[in-house]
Design an enzyme around this catalytic site. Structure first.
Site, PDB file in Angstrom:
ATOM      1  N   CYS A 149      16.892 -30.934  -3.445  1.00  0.00           N
ATOM      2  CA  CYS A 149      17.382 -29.390  -3.601  1.00  0.00           C
ATOM      3  C   CYS A 149      18.161 -29.034  -5.484  1.00  0.00           C
ATOM      4  O   CYS A 149      18.273 -28.400  -6.290  1.00  0.00           O
ATOM      5  CB  CYS A 149      17.258 -27.889  -2.975  1.00  0.00           C
TER       6      CYS A 149
HETATM    7  C1  BEZ Z   1      16.009 -32.262   0.940  1.00  0.00           C
HETATM    8  O1  BEZ Z   1      15.528 -31.331  -0.436  1.00  0.00           O
HETATM    9  O2  BEZ Z   1      16.955 -33.086   0.063  1.00  0.00           O
HETATM   10  C2  BEZ Z   1      15.953 -31.742   1.807  1.00  0.00           C
HETATM   11  C3  BEZ Z   1      14.873 -31.255   2.415  1.00  0.00           C
HETATM   12  C4  BEZ Z   1      14.265 -31.184   3.704  1.00  0.00           C
HETATM   13  C5  BEZ Z   1      15.577 -31.612   4.609  1.00  0.00           C
HETATM   14  C6  BEZ Z   1      16.668 -32.564   4.493  1.00  0.00           C
HETATM   15  C7  BEZ Z   1      16.933 -32.867   3.169  1.00  0.00           C
END
Ligand code: BEZ
Length: 159
Positions: A47
């Site tokens: 993200c």
């Molecule tokens: C990420 O977007 O890096 C992520 C998404 C879900 C769980 C852990 C990390």
């Protein structure tokens, strides 16, 4: 049931950028062309390094296509979302929406079982084009967390 193209956004209250500002997502997009992106979690690698920055970087290209509002939502509290927005230098380009109880995400039918790592149900990663509250394009990551079809370059192809 999972929301689909042609459906209206759910009429659910969330926080917009700060704990004191509660609004309905529908109000934010009313009468406007917009983009809604959803992420599994503020500050997570996918993200912070790919999804949200892709919209900050392509802000000028996106708005040149007539988009008037861009918002990012996550099942996080409004303090975290405000802090993440500062960390990502979103300025006034992107509304940082907090859905702390996951009510909006549940109404979208796009919950992600992220409990083992993130502690609770979160949102699948997606990007949507919204026209006056109606979803006209919905790009949900096939595995819920990847960074492929939800990135700005993909949504730009549909604007
Ligand atoms: C990420 O977007 O890096 C992520 C998404 C879900 C769980 C852990 C990390």
């Amino acid at each position: 049931m999972t929301i689909k193209e042609g459906d209206s956004l759910p009429d659910v209250e969330i926080f917009d950028g700060e704990p004191g500002k509660k609004i309905k997502v529908t109000e934010l997009f009313k009468g406007k062309k917009g983009i809604l992106i959803a992420v599994p979690g503020a500050f997570t690698p996918g993200c912070s390094q790919k999804h949200l920055p892709s919209y900050v970087k392509k802000y000028d290209d996106i708005t040149a296509k007539g988009v008037e509002v861009i918002a990012c939502i996550s099942v996080n509290d409004p303090f975290v979302m405000a802090s993440w927005g500062k960390d990502q230098n979103v300025g006034d380009k992107i509304h940082m929406l907090a859905d702390p109880e996951g009510k909006f995400t549940k109404a979208m039918g796009l919950e992600l079982a992220a409990n083992p790592v993130l502690g609770n149900a979160r949102s699948k990663r997606y990007s949507a084009i919204v026209d006056d509250g109606v979803i006209t394009k919905l790009n949900v990551e096939p595995d819920g967390t990847g960074t492929t079809c939800s990135l700005s370059d993909e949504i730009l192809k549909s604007l």
